[in-house]
Design an enzyme around this catalytic site. Structure first.
Site, short mmCIF file in Angstrom:
data_model
loop_
_atom_site.label_atom_id
_atom_site.label_comp_id
_atom_site.label_asym_id
_atom_site.label_seq_id
_atom_site.Cartn_x
_atom_site.Cartn_y
_atom_site.Cartn_z
N ASP A 174 0.83 -1.21 0.00
CA ASP A 174 0.00 0.00 0.00
C ASP A 174 0.86 1.25 0.00
OD1 ASP A 174 -2.31 1.47 0.02
OD2 ASP A 174 -2.74 1.19 2.15
N ASN A 203 1.32 3.39 -2.95
CA ASN A 203 1.87 3.82 -4.25
C ASN A 203 1.37 5.21 -4.64
OD1 ASN A 203 2.92 1.27 -4.34
ND2 ASN A 203 1.65 0.54 -6.03
N ARG A 209 0.16 7.68 -2.75
CA ARG A 209 0.70 8.75 -1.90
C ARG A 209 2.17 9.03 -2.21
NH1 ARG A 209 -1.18 5.98 3.38
NH2 ARG A 209 -1.75 4.41 1.85
N HIS A 268 2.82 3.28 -8.93
CA HIS A 268 2.67 1.86 -9.25
C HIS A 268 3.92 1.36 -9.98
CE1 HIS A 268 -1.31 2.09 -7.76
NE2 HIS A 268 -1.85 2.69 -8.81
N THR A 291 -10.70 -6.75 -5.84
CA THR A 291 -11.99 -6.63 -6.53
C THR A 291 -12.46 -5.17 -6.50
OG1 THR A 291 -12.48 -8.83 -5.66
CG2 THR A 291 -14.33 -7.61 -6.57
N LEU A 310 10.62 -20.59 -4.23
CA LEU A 310 9.49 -19.79 -3.74
C LEU A 310 8.28 -19.90 -4.68
CD1 LEU A 310 8.57 -17.30 -1.86
CD2 LEU A 310 9.37 -15.88 -3.75
N SER A 366 -8.47 -5.07 4.79
CA SER A 366 -9.00 -4.74 3.45
C SER A 366 -9.38 -5.96 2.60
CB SER A 366 -7.99 -3.87 2.69
OG SER A 366 -7.77 -2.67 3.36
C1 FPP Z 1 -1.83 0.11 -3.41
O1 FPP Z 1 -1.41 1.45 -3.39
C2 FPP Z 1 -1.30 -0.58 -4.56
C3 FPP Z 1 -2.03 -1.14 -5.57
C4 FPP Z 1 -3.49 -1.09 -5.60
C5 FPP Z 1 -1.42 -1.82 -6.70
C6 FPP Z 1 -0.18 -2.60 -6.44
C7 FPP Z 1 0.57 -2.72 -7.70
C8 FPP Z 1 1.92 -2.70 -7.83
C9 FPP Z 1 2.83 -2.67 -6.70
C10 FPP Z 1 2.55 -2.69 -9.18
C11 FPP Z 1 2.35 -3.89 -10.03
C12 FPP Z 1 2.36 -5.18 -9.32
C13 FPP Z 1 2.87 -6.33 -9.80
C14 FPP Z 1 2.67 -7.57 -9.02
C15 FPP Z 1 3.64 -6.40 -11.03
P1 FPP Z 1 -2.48 2.60 -3.54
O2 FPP Z 1 -2.60 2.92 -4.98
O3 FPP Z 1 -3.75 2.20 -2.89
O4 FPP Z 1 -1.79 3.77 -2.77
P2 FPP Z 1 -2.48 4.89 -1.87
O5 FPP Z 1 -3.11 4.19 -0.71
O6 FPP Z 1 -1.32 5.75 -1.46
O7 FPP Z 1 -3.47 5.61 -2.73
#
Ligand code: FPP
Length: 247
Positions: A21, A23, A25, A38, A67, A132, A197
């Site tokens: 979590d 990305n 921010r 991301h 989802t 793994l 979540s």
């Molecule tokens: C949550 O941060 C992150 C996600 C919903 C997506 C996760 C995806 C990646 C790490 C990249 C691609 C993954 C793979 C496996 C190749 P958020 O967007 O909810 O952040 P926030 O809470 O700060 O808004």
């Protein structure tokens, strides 16, 4: 002594689950669009996977797309799907090099065909790897998974393959998307949020939960080691008393 050296090898968890979590921010702090976060999150995914593989952890499960994430703006959803396609293609050789087997949980049919195709190719290519198992939760939510499991149990009862009296925790576990994978001993969530979540609600029943303030794109080897060291400092009681565990 490095953090890695402090780890007790025979007390490592066999399964670690991570809610990646922060990305959005991370990107916002840099004045960039969420998708920038991301993209940088992929580096953290690679590092967490390599770290788990190097330590001999058997299962790593990453919450990559829930989802509920389908409700995000279309531009962000599309960007995340493209990122998945490019990442899976680019990282297959790294998975092979590290003897990592790819697996997914979630409603794969809801993903774009291009994502499904890349995933299937990578799953097939890495299927003989014995190190793994990396499970990506994609279009996944725990309530969806539980509903699916209940439907399968009901179908078995209806078909006279299962007696209602014989339904127990093992029967339910076998109907989950994670069938055959042990429950995570440790669940990590980054970015300072203290929530589950809709992630692995059944499987996390006895897991140790570890929350840290680091935003996912900044999560590095040492942060993973810190979570594992914290885990190793805990006493897992499974409902028993501390004295019972020490015996
Ligand atoms: C949550 O941060 C992150 C996600 C919903 C997506 C996760 C995806 C990646 C790490 C990249 C691609 C993954 C793979 C496996 C190749 P958020 O967007 O909810 O952040 P926030 O809470 O700060 O808004």
């Amino acid at each position: 002594m490095s953090l890695k050296d402090e780890l007790i090898q025979d007390r490592l968890p066999s399964h670690v689950a991570i809610i990646m979590d922060g990305n959005g921010r991370w990107a916002k702090k840099r004045g960039n669009a969420r998708v920038f976060g991301h993209k940088h999150g992929v580096t953290a995914v690679r590092e967490a996977t390599e770290t788990a593989a190097e330590l001999g952890i058997k299962y790593l499960t990453l919450y990559a797309f829930s989802t509920e994430n389908w409700n995000r703006p279309k531009t962000e959803v599309d960007a995340l799907m493209s990122l998945l396609v490019s990442t899976i293609s680019a990282e297959t050789s790294t998975l092979m090099k590290n003897n990592v087997k790819l697996n997914t949980i979630g409603c794969k049919e809801e993903l774009p065909k291009s994502v499904q195709a890349k995933l299937n190719t990578c799953i097939e290519k890495t299927s003989e790897n014995t190190g793994l198992t990396l499970t990506l939760a994609l279009s996944y939510s725990s309530r969806w998974e539980i509903i699916e499991a209940v439907k399968r149990v009901a179908a078995d009862v209806k078909a006279d393959k299962l007696n209602v009296e014989d339904i127990n925790a093992d029967v339910i576990s076998d109907k989950m998307a994670t069938a055959g994978i042990p429950d995570p001993e440790l669940m990590i969530r980054t970015s300072g949020e203290h929530r589950i979540s809709n992630f692995l609600l059944w499987q996390l029943a006895y897991s140790e939960l570890y929350f840290c303030d680091i935003l996912w794109p900044d999560f590095r080897r040492d942060d993973f080691y810190r979570a594992l060291l914290d885990f190793q400092g805990r006493e897992r009681r499974f409902g028993k008393t501390g004295d019972q565990i020490k015996k």
